[in-house]
Design a protein around this motif. Structure first.
Motif, mmCIF file in Angstrom:
data_model
loop_
_atom_site.group_PDB
_atom_site.id
_atom_site.type_symbol
_atom_site.label_atom_id
_atom_site.label_comp_id
_atom_site.label_asym_id
_atom_site.label_seq_id
_atom_site.Cartn_x
_atom_site.Cartn_y
_atom_site.Cartn_z
ATOM 1 N N ARG A 129 -35.162 37.218 0.712
ATOM 2 C CA ARG A 129 -35.515 36.392 -0.505
ATOM 3 C C ARG A 129 -34.183 35.882 -0.855
ATOM 4 N NH1 ARG A 129 -35.385 39.600 -4.831
ATOM 5 N NH2 ARG A 129 -36.488 38.466 -6.035
ATOM 6 N N TRP A 131 -33.547 32.436 -1.654
ATOM 7 C CA TRP A 131 -33.723 31.392 -2.770
ATOM 8 C C TRP A 131 -34.758 31.459 -3.727
ATOM 9 C CZ3 TRP A 131 -29.106 30.181 -1.481
ATOM 10 C CH2 TRP A 131 -28.773 30.142 0.077
ATOM 11 N N TYR A 151 -34.662 21.366 -1.908
ATOM 12 C CA TYR A 151 -35.054 22.742 -1.897
ATOM 13 C C TYR A 151 -35.750 23.169 -0.518
ATOM 14 C CZ TYR A 151 -36.457 27.250 -3.648
ATOM 15 O OH TYR A 151 -36.927 28.396 -3.663
ATOM 16 N N LYS A 152 -36.436 22.373 -0.240
ATOM 17 C CA LYS A 152 -37.399 22.533 1.045
ATOM 18 C C LYS A 152 -36.566 22.467 2.372
ATOM 19 C CE LYS A 152 -41.838 20.906 -0.720
ATOM 20 N NZ LYS A 152 -42.586 19.838 -0.837
ATOM 21 N N TRP A 155 -34.405 25.788 2.512
ATOM 22 C CA TRP A 155 -35.153 26.850 3.059
ATOM 23 C C TRP A 155 -35.341 26.730 4.625
ATOM 24 C CZ3 TRP A 155 -36.608 31.525 2.461
ATOM 25 C CH2 TRP A 155 -36.846 31.916 1.306
ATOM 26 N N THR A 158 -32.139 27.489 6.359
ATOM 27 C CA THR A 158 -31.723 28.589 6.397
ATOM 28 C C THR A 158 -32.583 29.364 7.494
ATOM 29 O OG1 THR A 158 -31.375 28.717 3.961
ATOM 30 C CG2 THR A 158 -31.682 30.662 5.245
#
Length: 166
Positions: A129, A131, A151-152, A155, A158
């Protein structure tokens, strides 16, 4: 649980005669190549405790309060750095000035995760977990510091990088 004493000691075990079902650690400072996390817990010890907890049938979660790759500060937003914070996520995405460095940071997480393999070749499952708490703005990846699309993308980058690294 005391980090400097008996590793089998647990408040939950002392009261309930069973170990907790959930064990959580933070990977903060793994990106810096440190031997201990931001709380002073050695990564080798963390790995050992993860194996012990897994063998007991427990669930492991890992958060990652990594330093700000743009300012060099902590994961937490300082009022004096709010201008920098709004540029941090963009700086680590593809085309950003810190993108390659940041991929290296994710690689260090992947190396740690890949080291969580039993002698029988079973990878220990973890809930990762990194972000978290995005709707707050106390971290450099928080809602006020990047767009929803950024932000998307953070993710996705990552996840894609971790998958690439096994």
């Amino acid at each position: 649980m005391g980090w400097r004493g008996d590793s089998a000691r647990s408040d939950i075990h002392s009261v309930c005669n069973d170990y907790p079902g959930l064990l959580s650690f933070d990977l903060g400072h793994i990106e810096l190549g440190d031997s201990v996390n931001l709380d002073g817990v050695p990564f080798d010890r963390m790995r050992q405790e993860i194996f012990t907890h897994f063998n007991r049938g427990g669930v492991i979660t890992l958060s990652w309060h990594l330093n700000n790759p743009l300012s060099g500060g902590t994961a937490w937003v300082a009022d004096s750095l709010k201008n920098v914070e709004t540029k941090t996520v963009a700086s680590v995405l593809e085309g950003g000035q810190k993108h390659e460095m940041f991929l290296g940071w994710i690689d260090k997480v992947a190396d740690f995760l890949n080291s969580l393999e039993t002698p029988y070749g079973v990878k220990v499952p973890v809930i990762f977990r990194p972000w978290h708490e995005h709707t707050g703005s106390w971290f450099w990846w928080g809602q006020e510091h990047c767009t929803a699309a950024q932000y998307k993308a953070l993710w996705k980058m990552t996840i894609d990088r971790l998958k690439d690294k096994g």
